[in-house]
Design an enzyme around this catalytic site. Structure first.
Site, mmCIF file in Angstrom:
data_model
loop_
_atom_site.group_PDB
_atom_site.id
_atom_site.type_symbol
_atom_site.label_atom_id
_atom_site.label_comp_id
_atom_site.label_asym_id
_atom_site.label_seq_id
_atom_site.Cartn_x
_atom_site.Cartn_y
_atom_site.Cartn_z
ATOM 1 N N ARG A 214 13.634 3.523 12.434
ATOM 2 C CA ARG A 214 12.411 4.332 12.508
ATOM 3 C C ARG A 214 11.587 3.935 13.736
ATOM 4 N NH1 ARG A 214 9.844 4.317 6.679
ATOM 5 N NH2 ARG A 214 8.723 6.089 7.606
ATOM 6 N N TYR B 5 11.981 8.299 1.100
ATOM 7 C CA TYR B 5 11.760 7.333 0.021
ATOM 8 C C TYR B 5 12.365 7.733 -1.324
ATOM 9 C CZ TYR B 5 8.463 5.439 3.410
ATOM 10 O OH TYR B 5 7.915 4.904 4.537
ATOM 11 N N ARG C 230 5.952 12.100 -2.314
ATOM 12 C CA ARG C 230 5.905 12.568 -0.925
ATOM 13 C C ARG C 230 7.117 12.020 -0.164
ATOM 14 N NH1 ARG C 230 1.730 14.480 -2.313
ATOM 15 N NH2 ARG C 230 -0.358 14.579 -1.403
ATOM 16 N N PRO D 23 0.797 -1.230 0.000
ATOM 17 C CA PRO D 23 0.000 0.000 0.000
ATOM 18 C C PRO D 23 0.826 1.276 0.000
ATOM 19 C CG PRO D 23 -0.208 -1.174 2.087
ATOM 20 C CD PRO D 23 0.486 -2.097 1.135
ATOM 21 N N ASN D 24 0.323 2.231 -0.766
ATOM 22 C CA ASN D 24 0.847 3.596 -0.904
ATOM 23 C C ASN D 24 2.059 3.704 -1.806
ATOM 24 O OD1 ASN D 24 -1.093 4.919 0.861
ATOM 25 N ND2 ASN D 24 -0.090 3.813 2.529
ATOM 26 N N ASN E 216 8.042 -5.884 -1.387
ATOM 27 C CA ASN E 216 8.013 -4.764 -0.439
ATOM 28 C C ASN E 216 6.566 -4.656 0.030
ATOM 29 O OD1 ASN E 216 7.972 -2.461 1.042
ATOM 30 N ND2 ASN E 216 9.087 -1.208 -0.438
ATOM 31 N N ALA F 26 3.280 -1.143 4.565
ATOM 32 C CA ALA F 26 2.746 -1.216 5.933
ATOM 33 C C ALA F 26 2.248 -2.616 6.299
ATOM 34 C CB ALA F 26 1.630 -0.194 6.115
ATOM 35 N N GLU G 187 12.574 -10.062 1.021
ATOM 36 C CA GLU G 187 11.828 -8.947 1.607
ATOM 37 C C GLU G 187 12.636 -7.679 1.361
ATOM 38 O OE1 GLU G 187 11.082 -9.397 5.794
ATOM 39 O OE2 GLU G 187 10.376 -7.315 5.988
ATOM 40 N N HIS H 79 12.819 -3.300 1.645
ATOM 41 C CA HIS H 79 12.319 -2.006 2.104
ATOM 42 C C HIS H 79 13.228 -0.910 1.579
ATOM 43 C CE1 HIS H 79 9.458 -3.979 4.668
ATOM 44 N NE2 HIS H 79 10.434 -4.797 5.046
HETATM 45 O O1 CA2 Z 1 10.772 1.435 3.496
HETATM 46 C C1 CA2 Z 1 9.884 0.781 2.921
HETATM 47 O O2 CA2 Z 1 9.975 0.395 1.766
HETATM 48 C C2 CA2 Z 1 8.569 0.529 3.670
HETATM 49 O O3 CA2 Z 1 8.128 -0.777 3.325
HETATM 50 C C3 CA2 Z 1 7.606 1.580 3.165
HETATM 51 C C4 CA2 Z 1 6.265 1.583 3.886
HETATM 52 C C5 CA2 Z 1 6.456 1.576 5.407
HETATM 53 O O4 CA2 Z 1 5.183 1.429 6.036
HETATM 54 C C6 CA2 Z 1 7.380 0.456 5.858
HETATM 55 O O5 CA2 Z 1 7.558 0.573 7.274
HETATM 56 C C7 CA2 Z 1 8.735 0.579 5.181
HETATM 57 C C8 CA2 Z 1 5.444 2.819 3.502
HETATM 58 C C9 CA2 Z 1 5.260 3.025 2.029
HETATM 59 C C10 CA2 Z 1 4.677 4.398 1.845
HETATM 60 O O6 CA2 Z 1 4.861 4.767 0.520
HETATM 61 C C11 CA2 Z 1 4.964 6.110 0.244
HETATM 62 C C12 CA2 Z 1 5.017 6.427 -1.065
HETATM 63 C C13 CA2 Z 1 5.158 7.747 -1.430
HETATM 64 C C14 CA2 Z 1 5.232 8.703 -0.497
HETATM 65 C C15 CA2 Z 1 5.179 8.378 0.829
HETATM 66 C C16 CA2 Z 1 5.047 7.061 1.208
#
Ligand code: CA2
Length: 151
Positions: A108, A24, A19, A11-12, A75, A78, A99, A101
């Site tokens: 964090r 990221y 963002r 997700p996201n 990946n 969340a 896996e 990230h």
């Molecule tokens: O660091 C990573 O790749 C994470 O898997 C990213 C997740 C986070 O919940 C994990 O703890 C670590 C969050 C992805 C959010 O994606 C975004 C994309 C664009 C802008 C902001 C966030």
């Protein structure tokens, strides 16, 4: 024709590059897909690249991969920290699983220090930004060349 490397994003991540660039980076997920496809082609592999904000879609792609993928790079975003369902699906996949990230979750918040997915993963790459994706493709190609399973 060999089976593709399945690359799954949670997700996201469809908003990657728009963002929080300090965490990221500013590369889009489309660009990440191209980076992976190029690295895979250089290693004689193809990829099947997906992103979803819905847990069940990720589970369905893992199920499909049991018969149709050479390995999985995931990946879970969340869902890493919440999803026993994705862990259970990955435990049905007896081939290499990486896996991945973009950030280093261990630097964090404490809730990011727990990963359900790690129980099923052969290995993990984190904290290297989007460069972790082609590195994961290379690591996967090495494991496939060595005939590794997920034991
Ligand atoms: O660091 C990573 O790749 C994470 O898997 C990213 C997740 C986070 O919940 C994990 O703890 C670590 C969050 C992805 C959010 O994606 C975004 C994309 C664009 C802008 C902001 C966030």
């Amino acid at each position: 024709m060999s089976q593709p490397i399945l690359i799954l994003n949670g997700p996201n991540l469809n908003r990657l590059g728009t963002r929080q660039p300090e965490i990221y980076g500013s590369t889009s997920l489309k660009d990440v897909e191209e980076m992976c496809a190029k690295r895979a082609a250089a290693r004689g592999h193809t990829i099947s690249f997906h992103q979803s904000n819905r847990e069940y879609e990720i589970i369905d792609w893992i199920h499909d991969g049991i018969d149709n993928a050479a390995g999985i790079i995931i990946n879970p975003a969340a869902f890493t920290h919440t999803s026993v369902a994705i862990l259970d699906a990955l435990n049905m996949f007896n081939k290499p699983i990486i896996e991945l990230h973009i950030s280093n979750p261990h630097k964090r918040e404490a809730f990011r220090h727990v990963s359900f997915i790690t129980y099923a993963a052969t290995g993990m790459i984190c904290g290297l930004g989007v460069n972790g994706y082609p590195l994961a493709v290379d690591a996967m190609a090495d494991m496939l060349a060595a005939g590794s399973d997920n034991s």
